[in-house]
Design an enzyme around this catalytic site. Structure first.
Site, mmCIF file in Angstrom:
data_model
loop_
_atom_site.group_PDB
_atom_site.id
_atom_site.type_symbol
_atom_site.label_atom_id
_atom_site.label_comp_id
_atom_site.label_asym_id
_atom_site.label_seq_id
_atom_site.Cartn_x
_atom_site.Cartn_y
_atom_site.Cartn_z
ATOM 1 C CD GLU A 35 -6.304 36.681 -3.506
ATOM 2 O OE1 GLU A 35 -6.636 35.634 -3.407
ATOM 3 O OE2 GLU A 35 -6.638 37.566 -4.453
ATOM 4 C CG ASN A 122 -4.761 35.626 -9.615
ATOM 5 O OD1 ASN A 122 -5.792 35.473 -9.006
ATOM 6 N ND2 ASN A 122 -3.830 36.641 -9.399
ATOM 7 C CG ASN A 179 -8.056 38.133 -9.883
ATOM 8 O OD1 ASN A 179 -7.933 37.244 -9.032
ATOM 9 N ND2 ASN A 179 -7.011 39.162 -9.976
ATOM 10 C CG ASP A 228 -8.596 39.714 -6.063
ATOM 11 O OD1 ASP A 228 -8.521 38.501 -6.496
ATOM 12 O OD2 ASP A 228 -7.923 40.451 -5.654
#
Length: 300
Positions: A35, A122, A179, A228
């Site tokens: 990520e 996040n 997100n 995402d």
């Protein structure tokens, strides 16, 4: 170094001009879940998260080597590079947003709202006014896989803005699991992903004075898994990470094409000397290719 045949899927003629390398390179693999890619032009390197392994890794463009940038990383997820070349990180383990200074010291930018700890920051972006914007879903406290299992103190998942003075406020409070987020090139619009809606979608807000948001209409929906990370390119097109690759939307919200990737995409960023190299975090790996569009250039 592994290579994968590049597959641009044209869904609308407007995507036909988007192209790039014939092969995608896989820079690294063997992670549990990658990520948060962030590219540092001055150093010619990429940092990215391997969240479940509690580490941040660094790929060096000049040598092609990957090493540990930080471990433990406090289960860091999303990162961005601010306008002073410093790393901004969303730490799911400590439930805070931090900045790594040039000397390596850590400055905490935000750790709580009205005396209550965040869930698990996040993803994060910076505005040209110096404010930091981040999303706060609960993924880092839902289990011990990407953080530490805990109850939410705030009781909801919001989007926040941290003023340069340090003041923290909610800018959007009607999300299930906010997100990825990204500003348009002129910062008049803010795109925010909601992963837990059915279907998962991107909403678009108008950015007013002092960071006040309005609107919030659905801009685009996901047709494969969930969205995402999200980014905007130099043409005003909006790209989003999904289970089958990167989806590209025209400014009017039409899905015009996809860049197929062989693993589930979590996030991506534009980097390289001219901002036309895509770095994609996907499942256990990181991929890259040079494309015919550039990342949006933001006001300094």
């Amino acid at each position: 170094m592994d290579q994968v045949k590049t597959n641009f899927e044209v869904l609308d003629e407007r995507f036909a001009r988007v192209n790039g390398d014939e092969w995608m390179r896989r820079l690294h693999t063997g992670c549990r879940w990658t990520e948060g890619p962030a590219y540092f032009p001055a150093g010619r390197y990429l940092v990215f998260s391997d969240i479940p392994n509690d580490r941040t890794l660094r790929w060096d463009e000049t040598t092609g080597e990957v090493g540990v940038f930080r471990q433990p990383s406090q289960y860091s997820n999303g990162h961005t590079v601010d306008r002073h070349g410093r790393l901004i990180s969303c730490e799911q383990g400590t439930r805070r947003v931090t900045r790594t200074e040039h000397d390596g010291s850590i400055t905490v930018l935000a750790a709580e709202f009205e005396g209550k700890r965040f869930n698990s920051p996040n993803d994060v972006v910076e505005h040209s006014d110096g404010s930091i914007w981040f999303t706060d879903p609960s993924y880092g406290i839902d289990s011990d896989y990407e953080g530490y299992r805990a109850e939410s103190e705030i009781g909801a998942c919001h989007v926040y803005r941290v003023d340069p003075s340090g003041d923290v406020r909610i800018v959007a409070d009607d999300f299930s699991r906010p997100n990825g987020l990204a500003f348009s090139a002129d910062e008049s619009l803010l795109y925010i992903v909601d992963t837990r809606q059915q279907p998962s979608h991107i909403r678009v807000f108008s950015v007013g004075a002092n960071g006040k948001l309005s609107g919030g209409e659905i801009f685009g929906t996901c047709d494969n898994g969930v969205f995402d990370g999200v980014r905007v390119d130099s043409e005003g097109q909006v790209w989003a990470a999904a289970h089958d690759g990167l989806h590209c939307f025209a400014a009017d919200g039409t899905r015009i094409g996809k860049l197929r990737v062989p693993e589930i995409c979590s996030n991506f960023t534009f980097g390289g000397a001219r901002g036309n190299e895509l770095f994609i975090t996907a499942s256990s790996s990181v991929y890259t290719l040079r494309v015919t569009v550039n990342g949006a250039r933001y006001p300094r």
